[in-house]
Design a protein around this motif. Sequence first.
Motif, short mmCIF file in Angstrom:
data_model
loop_
_atom_site.label_atom_id
_atom_site.label_comp_id
_atom_site.label_asym_id
_atom_site.label_seq_id
_atom_site.Cartn_x
_atom_site.Cartn_y
_atom_site.Cartn_z
N ILE A 24 0.84 -1.20 0.00
CA ILE A 24 0.00 0.00 0.00
C ILE A 24 0.88 1.25 0.00
N LEU A 25 1.90 1.27 0.85
CA LEU A 25 2.81 2.41 0.89
C LEU A 25 3.55 2.59 -0.42
N ALA A 26 3.98 1.50 -1.03
CA ALA A 26 4.67 1.58 -2.32
C ALA A 26 3.73 2.12 -3.40
N SER A 27 2.48 1.68 -3.38
CA SER A 27 1.50 2.17 -4.36
C SER A 27 1.24 3.65 -4.17
N LEU A 28 1.10 4.09 -2.93
CA LEU A 28 0.88 5.51 -2.66
C LEU A 28 2.07 6.35 -3.10
N PHE A 29 3.27 5.86 -2.86
CA PHE A 29 4.48 6.57 -3.26
C PHE A 29 4.55 6.69 -4.78
N THR A 30 4.26 5.61 -5.49
CA THR A 30 4.27 5.60 -6.96
C THR A 30 3.22 6.57 -7.50
N ALA A 31 2.03 6.55 -6.92
CA ALA A 31 0.97 7.47 -7.35
C ALA A 31 1.37 8.92 -7.10
N SER A 32 2.04 9.16 -5.98
CA SER A 32 2.50 10.51 -5.66
C SER A 32 3.53 10.99 -6.68
N LEU A 33 4.45 10.12 -7.07
CA LEU A 33 5.46 10.47 -8.07
C LEU A 33 4.81 10.75 -9.42
N ALA A 34 3.82 9.94 -9.79
CA ALA A 34 3.13 10.15 -11.06
C ALA A 34 2.39 11.47 -11.07
N THR A 35 1.74 11.80 -9.96
CA THR A 35 1.02 13.07 -9.86
C THR A 35 2.00 14.23 -9.94
N GLN A 36 3.13 14.13 -9.28
CA GLN A 36 4.15 15.18 -9.31
C GLN A 36 4.71 15.34 -10.72
N ALA A 37 4.97 14.22 -11.41
CA ALA A 37 5.49 14.30 -12.78
C ALA A 37 4.50 15.01 -13.68
N PHE A 38 3.20 14.71 -13.53
CA PHE A 38 2.18 15.38 -14.34
C PHE A 38 2.15 16.86 -14.05
N ALA A 39 2.27 17.23 -12.80
CA ALA A 39 2.23 18.64 -12.41
C ALA A 39 3.43 19.40 -12.97
N ASP A 40 4.57 18.70 -13.17
CA ASP A 40 5.78 19.34 -13.66
C ASP A 40 5.92 19.25 -15.17
N THR A 41 4.86 18.85 -15.86
CA THR A 41 4.90 18.72 -17.31
C THR A 41 4.34 19.99 -17.94
N PRO A 42 5.19 20.75 -18.61
CA PRO A 42 4.70 21.99 -19.21
C PRO A 42 3.79 21.70 -20.40
N ALA A 43 3.04 22.70 -20.78
CA ALA A 43 2.20 22.62 -21.98
C ALA A 43 2.46 23.86 -22.81
N TYR A 44 2.24 23.73 -24.10
CA TYR A 44 2.53 24.82 -25.02
C TYR A 44 1.33 25.09 -25.93
N TYR A 45 1.00 26.35 -26.06
CA TYR A 45 0.05 26.79 -27.07
C TYR A 45 0.91 27.15 -28.27
N VAL A 46 0.60 26.56 -29.41
CA VAL A 46 1.36 26.80 -30.62
C VAL A 46 0.41 27.32 -31.68
N ALA A 47 0.80 28.38 -32.36
CA ALA A 47 -0.04 28.96 -33.40
C ALA A 47 0.80 29.37 -34.60
N GLU A 48 0.23 29.14 -35.76
CA GLU A 48 0.74 29.70 -37.00
C GLU A 48 -0.32 30.68 -37.46
N PHE A 49 0.08 31.90 -37.73
CA PHE A 49 -0.88 32.93 -38.09
C PHE A 49 -0.47 33.60 -39.39
N GLN A 50 -1.35 33.56 -40.37
CA GLN A 50 -1.14 34.23 -41.65
C GLN A 50 -2.05 35.46 -41.68
N PRO A 51 -1.48 36.63 -41.50
CA PRO A 51 -2.32 37.83 -41.46
C PRO A 51 -2.92 38.17 -42.83
N THR A 52 -4.17 38.60 -42.80
CA THR A 52 -4.81 39.15 -44.00
C THR A 52 -5.12 40.62 -43.77
N ASP A 53 -5.06 41.06 -42.53
CA ASP A 53 -5.31 42.46 -42.17
C ASP A 53 -4.31 42.83 -41.07
#
Length: 119
Positions: free
Chosen positions: A6-35
């Motif tokens: 149980i303790l090992a499972s909780l520790f693994t889940a905690s590490l997975a949650t921390q890894a997700f929280a430390d994963t950046p995300a990016y908004y990427v856009a290509e924009f072709q202006p017409t005006d």
Amino acid sequence: MVKKLILASLFTASLATQAFADTPAYYVAEFQPTDRDGIKPYSAQVESTFRPYGGRFIIRGGDPDIKEGFGAQGRLVMIKFSNLKQAQAWYSSPEYQKIIPIRHRSGNSRTYIVEGLPE
């Protein structure tokens, strides 16, 4: 033994949650202006919409040195967020939704949010 599992499972889940929280995300856009004048109000306001969500410009325009293929079609923009939840919250925010029509009227866009690698 069960207690150790149980303790090992909780520790693994905690590490997975921390890894997700430390994963950046990016908004990427290509924009072709017409005006080019029409996009100015969007450009002036967009940063104030993503700063409260921890976003910051990584790329904003520039002149890419294309090595292969066609490269970005138009101006390339990348905004970094601390995680996917923050990026999605910004995109869905009333502040950002209010200015999206300016971008739509002023050019053609390809936009997406992508999760990066853990830091």
